[in-house]
Structures are given as C-alpha cells and as structure tokens.
Design a protein around this motif. Structure first.
Motif, PDB file in Angstrom:
ATOM      1  N   THR A  50       0.854  -1.194   0.000  1.00  0.00           N
ATOM      2  CA  THR A  50       0.000   0.000   0.000  1.00  0.00           C
ATOM      3  C   THR A  50       0.885   1.237   0.000  1.00  0.00           C
ATOM      4  OG1 THR A  50      -0.080   0.144   2.404  1.00  0.00           O
ATOM      5  CG2 THR A  50      -1.769  -1.198   1.340  1.00  0.00           C
ATOM      6  N   GLU A  51       0.279   2.403  -0.123  1.00  0.00           N
ATOM      7  CA  GLU A  51       1.032   3.661  -0.101  1.00  0.00           C
ATOM      8  C   GLU A  51       1.734   3.863   1.238  1.00  0.00           C
ATOM      9  OE1 GLU A  51      -1.363   6.994  -1.207  1.00  0.00           O
ATOM     10  OE2 GLU A  51      -2.047   6.029  -3.051  1.00  0.00           O
ATOM     11  N   GLY A  52       1.164   3.351   2.305  1.00  0.00           N
ATOM     12  CA  GLY A  52       1.748   3.516   3.636  1.00  0.00           C
ATOM     13  C   GLY A  52       2.920   2.587   3.901  1.00  0.00           C
ATOM     14  N   GLY A  53       3.194   1.653   2.990  1.00  0.00           N
ATOM     15  CA  GLY A  53       4.330   0.753   3.160  1.00  0.00           C
ATOM     16  C   GLY A  53       3.960  -0.598   3.740  1.00  0.00           C
ATOM     17  N   ASP A  54       2.725  -0.760   4.176  1.00  0.00           N
ATOM     18  CA  ASP A  54       2.277  -2.064   4.652  1.00  0.00           C
ATOM     19  C   ASP A  54       1.621  -2.812   3.499  1.00  0.00           C
ATOM     20  OD1 ASP A  54       3.060  -2.356   7.369  1.00  0.00           O
ATOM     21  OD2 ASP A  54       1.592  -0.837   7.927  1.00  0.00           O
ATOM     22  N   TYR A  55       1.259  -4.049   3.758  1.00  0.00           N
ATOM     23  CA  TYR A  55       0.720  -4.899   2.705  1.00  0.00           C
ATOM     24  C   TYR A  55      -0.755  -5.210   2.935  1.00  0.00           C
ATOM     25  CZ  TYR A  55       5.214  -5.730   0.486  1.00  0.00           C
ATOM     26  OH  TYR A  55       6.386  -5.567  -0.197  1.00  0.00           O
ATOM     27  N   ILE A  56      -1.416  -5.574   1.834  1.00  0.00           N
ATOM     28  CA  ILE A  56      -2.811  -6.014   1.853  1.00  0.00           C
ATOM     29  C   ILE A  56      -2.800  -7.507   1.534  1.00  0.00           C
ATOM     30  CG2 ILE A  56      -5.021  -5.883   0.649  1.00  0.00           C
ATOM     31  CD1 ILE A  56      -4.467  -2.925   0.183  1.00  0.00           C
ATOM     32  N   LEU A  57      -3.546  -8.288   2.328  1.00  0.00           N
ATOM     33  CA  LEU A  57      -3.646  -9.736   2.141  1.00  0.00           C
ATOM     34  C   LEU A  57      -4.899 -10.058   1.342  1.00  0.00           C
ATOM     35  CD1 LEU A  57      -2.840 -12.712   2.890  1.00  0.00           C
ATOM     36  CD2 LEU A  57      -4.270 -12.417   4.915  1.00  0.00           C
ATOM     37  N   GLN A  58      -4.745 -10.976   0.382  1.00  0.00           N
ATOM     38  CA  GLN A  58      -5.880 -11.404  -0.435  1.00  0.00           C
ATOM     39  C   GLN A  58      -5.753 -12.894  -0.706  1.00  0.00           C
ATOM     40  OE1 GLN A  58      -6.084  -9.176  -4.063  1.00  0.00           O
ATOM     41  NE2 GLN A  58      -7.969 -10.110  -4.723  1.00  0.00           N
ATOM     42  N   ASP A  59      -6.828 -13.651  -0.448  1.00  0.00           N
ATOM     43  CA  ASP A  59      -6.851 -15.082  -0.735  1.00  0.00           C
ATOM     44  C   ASP A  59      -7.118 -15.254  -2.222  1.00  0.00           C
ATOM     45  OD1 ASP A  59      -7.178 -17.938   0.576  1.00  0.00           O
ATOM     46  OD2 ASP A  59      -8.735 -17.749  -0.956  1.00  0.00           O
ATOM     47  N   LEU A  60      -6.407 -16.198  -2.854  1.00  0.00           N
ATOM     48  CA  LEU A  60      -6.546 -16.422  -4.296  1.00  0.00           C
ATOM     49  C   LEU A  60      -7.413 -17.636  -4.616  1.00  0.00           C
ATOM     50  CD1 LEU A  60      -2.837 -15.735  -5.369  1.00  0.00           C
ATOM     51  CD2 LEU A  60      -4.807 -14.178  -5.499  1.00  0.00           C
ATOM     52  N   GLY A  61      -8.412 -17.915  -3.780  1.00  0.00           N
ATOM     53  CA  GLY A  61      -9.299 -19.058  -4.023  1.00  0.00           C
ATOM     54  C   GLY A  61      -8.681 -20.356  -3.564  1.00  0.00           C
ATOM     55  N   SER A  62      -7.952 -20.308  -2.467  1.00  0.00           N
ATOM     56  CA  SER A  62      -7.265 -21.494  -1.951  1.00  0.00           C
ATOM     57  C   SER A  62      -8.260 -22.558  -1.500  1.00  0.00           C
ATOM     58  CB  SER A  62      -6.357 -21.105  -0.793  1.00  0.00           C
ATOM     59  OG  SER A  62      -7.124 -20.581   0.272  1.00  0.00           O
ATOM     60  N   THR A  63      -7.814 -23.808  -1.544  1.00  0.00           N
ATOM     61  CA  THR A  63      -8.664 -24.932  -1.145  1.00  0.00           C
ATOM     62  C   THR A  63      -8.931 -24.937   0.357  1.00  0.00           C
ATOM     63  OG1 THR A  63      -7.757 -26.231  -2.946  1.00  0.00           O
ATOM     64  CG2 THR A  63      -8.884 -27.443  -1.213  1.00  0.00           C
ATOM     65  N   ASN A  64      -7.881 -24.768   1.155  1.00  0.00           N
ATOM     66  CA  ASN A  64      -8.014 -24.853   2.608  1.00  0.00           C
ATOM     67  C   ASN A  64      -8.146 -23.489   3.290  1.00  0.00           C
ATOM     68  OD1 ASN A  64      -7.899 -27.706   2.786  1.00  0.00           O
ATOM     69  ND2 ASN A  64      -5.723 -27.587   2.344  1.00  0.00           N
ATOM     70  N   GLY A  65      -8.240 -22.435   2.514  1.00  0.00           N
ATOM     71  CA  GLY A  65      -8.536 -21.113   3.056  1.00  0.00           C
ATOM     72  C   GLY A  65      -7.363 -20.405   3.712  1.00  0.00           C
ATOM     73  N   THR A  66      -7.580 -19.112   3.889  1.00  0.00           N
ATOM     74  CA  THR A  66      -6.631 -18.237   4.561  1.00  0.00           C
ATOM     75  C   THR A  66      -7.358 -17.594   5.721  1.00  0.00           C
ATOM     76  OG1 THR A  66      -5.555 -17.782   2.440  1.00  0.00           O
ATOM     77  CG2 THR A  66      -5.077 -16.264   4.245  1.00  0.00           C
ATOM     78  N   ARG A  67      -6.678 -17.499   6.873  1.00  0.00           N
ATOM     79  CA  ARG A  67      -7.268 -16.878   8.056  1.00  0.00           C
ATOM     80  C   ARG A  67      -6.365 -15.740   8.508  1.00  0.00           C
ATOM     81  NH1 ARG A  67     -11.401 -19.921   9.590  1.00  0.00           N
ATOM     82  NH2 ARG A  67     -11.696 -19.244  11.710  1.00  0.00           N
ATOM     83  N   LEU A  68      -6.974 -14.652   8.925  1.00  0.00           N
ATOM     84  CA  LEU A  68      -6.241 -13.502   9.456  1.00  0.00           C
ATOM     85  C   LEU A  68      -6.729 -13.263  10.871  1.00  0.00           C
ATOM     86  CD1 LEU A  68      -4.332 -11.073   9.131  1.00  0.00           C
ATOM     87  CD2 LEU A  68      -6.240  -9.805   8.145  1.00  0.00           C
ATOM     88  N   ASN A  69      -5.840 -13.447  11.845  1.00  0.00           N
ATOM     89  CA  ASN A  69      -6.180 -13.303  13.266  1.00  0.00           C
ATOM     90  C   ASN A  69      -7.395 -14.149  13.639  1.00  0.00           C
ATOM     91  OD1 ASN A  69      -4.041 -11.467  13.694  1.00  0.00           O
ATOM     92  ND2 ASN A  69      -5.306  -9.787  12.939  1.00  0.00           N
ATOM     93  N   GLY A  70      -7.443 -15.368  13.091  1.00  0.00           N
ATOM     94  CA  GLY A  70      -8.492 -16.320  13.430  1.00  0.00           C
ATOM     95  C   GLY A  70      -9.762 -16.191  12.614  1.00  0.00           C
ATOM     96  N   LYS A  71      -9.868 -15.162  11.764  1.00  0.00           N
ATOM     97  CA  LYS A  71     -11.086 -14.970  10.953  1.00  0.00           C
ATOM     98  C   LYS A  71     -10.816 -15.367   9.511  1.00  0.00           C
ATOM     99  CE  LYS A  71     -12.867 -11.280  13.828  1.00  0.00           C
ATOM    100  NZ  LYS A  71     -13.227  -9.880  13.917  1.00  0.00           N
ATOM    101  N   GLN A  72     -11.797 -16.057   8.930  1.00  0.00           N
ATOM    102  CA  GLN A  72     -11.685 -16.527   7.555  1.00  0.00           C
ATOM    103  C   GLN A  72     -11.601 -15.342   6.596  1.00  0.00           C
ATOM    104  OE1 GLN A  72     -11.579 -19.870   6.749  1.00  0.00           O
ATOM    105  NE2 GLN A  72     -11.137 -19.276   4.669  1.00  0.00           N
ATOM    106  N   VAL A  73     -10.675 -15.400   5.623  1.00  0.00           N
ATOM    107  CA  VAL A  73     -10.542 -14.385   4.584  1.00  0.00           C
ATOM    108  C   VAL A  73     -11.275 -14.911   3.356  1.00  0.00           C
ATOM    109  CG1 VAL A  73      -8.926 -13.169   3.083  1.00  0.00           C
ATOM    110  CG2 VAL A  73      -8.327 -13.580   5.475  1.00  0.00           C
ATOM    111  N   THR A  74     -12.257 -14.166   2.893  1.00  0.00           N
ATOM    112  CA  THR A  74     -13.033 -14.557   1.721  1.00  0.00           C
ATOM    113  C   THR A  74     -12.211 -14.307   0.461  1.00  0.00           C
ATOM    114  OG1 THR A  74     -15.019 -13.890   2.905  1.00  0.00           O
ATOM    115  CG2 THR A  74     -15.249 -14.229   0.548  1.00  0.00           C
TER     116      THR A  74
END
Length: 172
Positions: A50-74
């Motif tokens: 991002t412009e602030g130097g941090d990153y944005i997380l995005q799941d690419l349709g993974s089979t077993n999913g991605t979780r961020l701090n225990g919450k499912q990422v759609t």
C-alpha cells in the motif's frame, strides 16, 4: 521493512523481508514465497503493498482457506495487514511484522459491567433428578449375605456357650 515469518510443521521457519510490490504465497515454485505443504494451495494468497508501506492480504481461491487473526478471509477480499497479525495459509501459521509507525492496532472494546443478584426464592422442580454421571448407590438387601451373617452370628454364640461350659466344668 515489512517481514513475513512462516512456521513450518518440522519446526523450521521461513523469514522473508517483503520488498516486492506484489508477493505471492503458494506451494509451487513460481510463487515469491514457496511453502511446500499439502494444506497450502499451488497459488494460495497474495500480498500487495500500500502507499503507507504495509501490505494487503488477499486469498486467491485457496482450497483450505486463509485466516487472518483467526477470521476466515473470503476469496478476493482485501485485508490491510498490521504489525503482529497472525496469518494462516491452510494449516501453516505465519506472522506479519512491520516497522511502520503509522500502523495502529484497534483496541479491544471495554467489557460491560454485569451486576449479579441472588434469586428471590428457589423452588426444587417437581421432576428434579440427579444430574451427576456418578449415580448414587442404593442399598440392596442381599439374602445370601444376610444368611452368611446369620450363620456367623449363630456360630459365634455357639462358641461363646461352649467356652462358658468349658470354663464351668473346670471351675468345679
């Protein structure tokens, strides 16, 4: 500089400084970060700066999913990462670290105070039963045990009478 620390099942870690504008995470070798684990999809997730130097997380349709701090990422949904965030790619745990001072974590909400007061009266329900998994043992009358006790008592009385008679004979 932002970093991603990935903890592998064998106890080793992958420490990566995030320098590219787009970083992909997955099981195959064409990803920026390759994680060879069956729970990680071939192209599992993507991190974009991002412009602030941090990153944005995005799941690419993974089979077993991605979780961020225990919450499912759609799939396709973007989540801004903050220092200390815990990410899970399938069953692989990772931690995001950032030295960016602009990143602030949201504070947990204050716990509401609850007042408790005793009940005005207590009534035993009519169908009240013992809820314990250990049921109370009830005394059962065992006729065989009663007969054994009776014979033992009779034998003791007979022994007492025989002893008294023996003492009486010797006293004469």
């Amino acid at each position: 500089m932002p970093k991603l620390q990935i903890n592998l099942p064998d106890g080793s870690t992958i420490d990566t400084e995030l320098t590219d504008e787009v970083v992909t995470v997955g099981r195959v070798s064409d990803n920026s970060i390759q994680v060879e684990d069956g729970s990680v999809s071939s192209h599992h997730a993507q991190l974009s700066i991002t412009e602030g130097g941090d990153y944005i997380l995005q799941d690419l349709g993974s089979t077993n999913g991605t979780r961020l701090n225990g919450k499912q990422v759609t799939e396709g949904e973007q989540h801004k990462l903050q220092n200390g965030d815990k990410i899970r790619f399938g069953s692989i745990e990772a931690f995001y670290g950032s030295e960016n001072a602009a990143t602030e974590r949201e504070e947990m909400p204050e716990a509401a105070e609850h007042t408790q007061k005793p009940a005005a009266k207590s009534v035993k329900p009519s169908n009240f039963q013992n809820a314990s998994p250990f049921q109370k043992k009830s005394k059962k009358k065992d006729p065989a045990a009663l007969a054994v006790w009776a014979i033992a008592a009779l034998g003791l009385i007979s022994l007492l009478v025989a002893t008294m008679m023996a003492i009486g004979i010797t006293a004469r």
